[in-house]
Design a protein around this motif. Structure first.
Motif, PDB file in Angstrom:
ATOM      1  N   GLN A 173       6.436  -3.982  -1.852  1.00 53.98           N
ATOM      2  CA  GLN A 173       6.981  -3.197  -0.740  1.00 53.98           C
ATOM      3  C   GLN A 173       8.375  -2.667  -1.063  1.00 53.98           C
ATOM      4  OE1 GLN A 173       5.226  -2.237   1.868  1.00 53.98           O
ATOM      5  NE2 GLN A 173       3.496  -3.391   1.019  1.00 53.98           N
ATOM      6  N   LYS A 194       8.126   0.516  -3.209  1.00 59.94           N
ATOM      7  CA  LYS A 194       7.801   1.704  -2.409  1.00 59.94           C
ATOM      8  C   LYS A 194       9.039   2.243  -1.713  1.00 59.94           C
ATOM      9  CE  LYS A 194       3.033   0.290  -1.438  1.00 59.94           C
ATOM     10  NZ  LYS A 194       2.084  -0.148  -0.365  1.00 59.94           N
ATOM     11  N   LYS A 195       9.843   1.342  -1.179  1.00 65.80           N
ATOM     12  CA  LYS A 195      11.032   1.770  -0.440  1.00 65.80           C
ATOM     13  C   LYS A 195      12.104   2.333  -1.362  1.00 65.80           C
ATOM     14  CE  LYS A 195      10.332  -1.259   3.548  1.00 65.80           C
ATOM     15  NZ  LYS A 195      10.329  -0.158   4.553  1.00 65.80           N
ATOM     16  N   ARG A 245      11.536   3.969  -4.030  1.00 62.14           N
ATOM     17  CA  ARG A 245      11.071   5.274  -4.524  1.00 62.14           C
ATOM     18  C   ARG A 245      10.967   6.328  -3.426  1.00 62.14           C
ATOM     19  NH1 ARG A 245       6.307   2.647  -8.285  1.00 62.14           N
ATOM     20  NH2 ARG A 245       7.612   2.184 -10.094  1.00 62.14           N
ATOM     21  N   LYS A 246      10.974   5.905  -2.175  1.00 55.82           N
ATOM     22  CA  LYS A 246      10.848   6.847  -1.069  1.00 55.82           C
ATOM     23  C   LYS A 246      12.035   7.804  -1.069  1.00 55.82           C
ATOM     24  CE  LYS A 246      10.004   7.091   3.902  1.00 55.82           C
ATOM     25  NZ  LYS A 246       9.844   6.303   5.154  1.00 55.82           N
TER      26      LYS A 246
END
Length: 301
Positions: A241, A244-245, A247-248
């Motif tokens: 998780q 993902k954050k 790379r957002k």
């Protein structure tokens, strides 16, 4: 142990990027899913904070010491949700400044050497991820690792009342850990030798305990174990998780990434840090059971 320069390298350098990705008081340690991976990262971290507060009997008016407090998520929870007072300690200047800006009582101080004359005693103490940095490779080589942990528990003993509780969350070496002599940054990518070399570069000055048993026996005779649970699978999900954050897209965050380009081109140590972010060696170490992760609750006796 890892010194302030070591921890500043690990944590301060990513301070702004971390807060833009995870939040101002984001938690940089394994969350608590308990197998329910449909939960959001935020809910799983909140579940962990509730578990810690419940395990330590934290309530309105409790005085809590948050050792190795990071960006202050536990301090924020116990003060806002439980009505406790909290003192947080970190060796990262970036983390301390961010916490202070957000209204948390956090100081740059080595938690291993806190004495009652510094801040008095506490009703409860938590150390989420701090033990991972307490023993260096050099101390391990010298045969002093267990002494480091024994001395730490003596410090805790002096800071807590009889029956007071201490929560610890720590990574440990597990059944597939390789010998120090085999750790090599030039080893085959994805191998235990390579992954461990990346971990050493990510956390300079740090060496993990060999299983929770090493921690538990060095807590004796001052503390008894109340509960023990592995968070290895939860940590694998947590890291996924985080990736993902990180790379957002966020314009300000990606500008910060670009601002680090000159350092990437000129600083070999920093390039290794970037490789760490790409590979997430701690996640791979959990998946391969090179490392495990434990939540331990102790009570002073």
């Amino acid at each position: 142990m890892a010194n302030q320069q070591d921890l500043d390298f690990t944590y301060t350098i990513i301070d702004k990027i971390f807060r833009l990705s995870i939040g101002e008081s984001g938690d940089y340690s394994g969350a608590k899913y308990d197998g329910d991976f449909t939960m959001s990262l935020e809910d799983a971290q909140r579940k962990k904070h509730k578990f810690i507060a419940d395990s330590l009997n934290i309530k309105d008016g409790s005085k809590v010491l948050d050792m190795a407090c990071g960006w202050g998520p536990l301090s924020k929870y116990v003060t806002q949700e439980r009505g406790a007072t909290s003192i947080g300690l970190t060796l990262s200047v970036g983390q301390a400044k961010a916490c202070q800006k957000n209204g948390l009582n956090v100081l740059v101080k080595d938690c291993r050497y806190i004495q009652p004359e510094d801040f008095g005693t506490f009703d409860a103490i938590a150390c989420v991820g701090g033990l991972e940095h307490f023993c260096s490779i050099e101390e391990w080589k010298a045969g002093n690792q267990e002494k480091v942990y024994r001395d730490f528990f003596k410090t805790l003993y002096n800071l807590l009342p009889m029956g007071g509780r201490f929560y610890m969350q720590t990574m440990t070496f597990s059944k597939h850990m390789v010998g120090l002599e085999d750790i090599d940054i030039n080893a085959k990518k994805g191998s235990a030798a390579y992954l461990c070399a990346l971990m050493v570069k990510e956390f300079p000055g740090s060496w993990l305990p060999y299983g929770p048993e090493m921690v538990i026996r060095n807590a004796e005779p001052h503390f008894k174990l109340i509960s023990k649970s592995s968070g290895r699978l939860d940590y694998i999900e947590t890291i996924g998780q985080w990736r993902k954050k990180f790379r957002k897209f966020n314009l300000k965050k990606y500008w910060l990434y670009l601002s680090l380009l000159p350092q990437y081109l000129t600083n070999k140590k920093f390039r290794h840090q970037i490789a760490i972010f790409r590979v997430s060696p701690n996640r791979a170490c959990f998946e391969q059971e090179i490392m495990d992760h434990y939540r331990l609750v102790f009570e002073k006796i």
